[in-house]
Scaffold this motif. Structure first.
Motif, mmCIF file in Angstrom:
data_model
loop_
_atom_site.group_PDB
_atom_site.id
_atom_site.type_symbol
_atom_site.label_atom_id
_atom_site.label_comp_id
_atom_site.label_asym_id
_atom_site.label_seq_id
_atom_site.Cartn_x
_atom_site.Cartn_y
_atom_site.Cartn_z
ATOM 1 N N ILE A 45 -7.277 14.196 42.784
ATOM 2 C CA ILE A 45 -8.434 14.904 42.246
ATOM 3 C C ILE A 45 -8.143 16.394 42.100
ATOM 4 N N ILE A 118 -18.823 22.189 41.471
ATOM 5 C CA ILE A 118 -18.501 20.765 41.446
ATOM 6 C C ILE A 118 -17.947 20.360 42.809
ATOM 7 N N HIS A 120 -16.371 17.000 44.973
ATOM 8 C CA HIS A 120 -15.933 15.614 45.071
ATOM 9 C C HIS A 120 -15.808 15.302 46.561
ATOM 10 N N TRP A 133 -19.224 12.309 43.119
ATOM 11 C CA TRP A 133 -19.033 13.450 42.226
ATOM 12 C C TRP A 133 -20.388 14.138 42.081
ATOM 13 N N PHE A 160 -20.519 11.363 34.352
ATOM 14 C CA PHE A 160 -19.956 11.217 35.694
ATOM 15 C C PHE A 160 -19.622 9.761 35.986
ATOM 16 N N LEU A 164 -15.898 8.470 36.792
ATOM 17 C CA LEU A 164 -15.579 7.806 38.058
ATOM 18 C C LEU A 164 -14.998 6.420 37.828
#
Length: 334
Positions: A45, A118, A120, A133, A160, A164
């Motif tokens: 990521i 953002i 994660h 997310w 999203f 994902l």
């Protein structure tokens, strides 16, 4: 004229009421279960090139967009920017800020729409992992009324979900990541000598850190030779603190305990407890090993005093990065 003024005052009052009623923050989140190791997912990521090429929901909207990368992939401060003539993509940038525990923090910017944070969150979930997310940003007071008429979750959420699902496909098609054996060991009294400095690592640029080590190790070994001292460890570095913009570190070598070392700082560890991982590979891939130790400490309620990396393999002799051995030691607080 008075009617116009009254109308304007009325509109202003309605605007103020709507702004007061509107949300001060917008937050959108989606989650998915992925049958892959959490450390491996976190590492991928943080690689923005992998994001663009493998699971960005915006790439397929304009595969021909112009993309530029800066910094070192997987390192704090690395970023990507893009320019697209498609309205759904536009012009923007994404920057990897830092990783804290299970959470990876990035900043996302779309021209004309402003910036957002953002997150994660990658947590172990049985034999796999759960990935969440999240996009979160503050809404300025003067535009909060607009949020009453916009469904941001409906606008962003599907992207999203699509991203994902693409991440799940990409991760589950990869070979299983190697696990890291974390050993809790006891050091005999150990002394390092070297030079400490705060090195600028903005935008993920590790070149100054590499240059700092490369410049000072020869000086240290020359000192040992001139003073007929022996070192029982390979070239090493001590990391006291790693920040977004700079790292507080020292280029060091081991010296015999109770030895006077002129012109250099000394760090002595008397009977320290350390967590040790023998990591094979290049520097870019070592983050997974560090994340594994971080997870271990979190689960076992341990804290680090500092991190020591010992660079066992001479890269000038061994050309295959897969064979480069780095001993990573987390010196624990008592």
């Amino acid at each position: 004229m008075k009617k116009i003024i009254y109308v304007l005052i009325g509109l202003l009052a309605v605007w103020l009421i709507l702004c007061i009623a509107g949300p001060s923050e917008v937050k959108v989140g989606r989650s998915i279960d992925i049958n892959a190791n959490a450390d491996m997912i976190r590492t991928k990521i943080t690689d923005l090139k992998f994001f663009h090429e493998s699971w960005s929901p915006w790439t397929e909207k304009d595969p021909g967009m112009k993309v530029t990368y800066s910094g070192t992939a997987g390192q704090e401060g690395a970023s990507m920017s893009w320019v697209s003539d498609k309205d759904e993509v536009g012009v923007g940038s994404m920057t990897y800020k830092y990783t804290h525990g299970d959470t990876i923090m990035q900043s996302l910017y779309f021209e004309g729409q402003g910036a957002a944070q953002i997150y994660h969150v990658v947590t172990a979930n049985g034999e796999g992992s759960k990935v969440t997310w999240i996009m979160q940003n503050d809404v300025p007071f003067y535009v909060r009324f607009m949020m009453l008429f916009m469904n941001i979750d409906k606008m962003v959420g599907p992207d999203f979900e699509k991203g994902l699902n693409k991440l799940k496909t990409a991760m589950e098609s990869m070979p299983a990541v190697a696990t890291y054996e974390i050993k809790e060991e006891q050091w005999e009294p150990r002394t390092y000598a070297g030079i400490r400095a705060k090195i600028n690592v903005e935008n993920g640029d590790m070149s100054k850190m590499t240059a700092f080590m490369g410049e000072n190790w020869p000086k240290l070994y020359d000192y040992l030779t001139q003073n007929k001292l022996e070192s029982n460890c390979k070239p090493s570095a001590i990391f006291f603190e790693w920040g977004e913009k700079e790292t507080d570190m020292a280029t060091v070598v081991c010296v015999p305990n109770n030895t006077e070392v002129k012109g250099y700082e000394k760090w002595h560890f008397p009977n320290a407890t350390v967590l040790h991982v023998a990591y094979y590979g290049d520097e870019a891939g070592s983050m997974a090993a560090h994340n594994a130790i971080g997870d271990y400490m979190k689960k076992n309620n341990k804290e680090q005093l500092c991190v020591v990396e010992e660079y066992v393999t001479d890269h000038a002799v061994e050309k295959d990065p897969a064979k480069w051995l780095t001993n990573i030691y987390y010196v624990l607080k008592k």
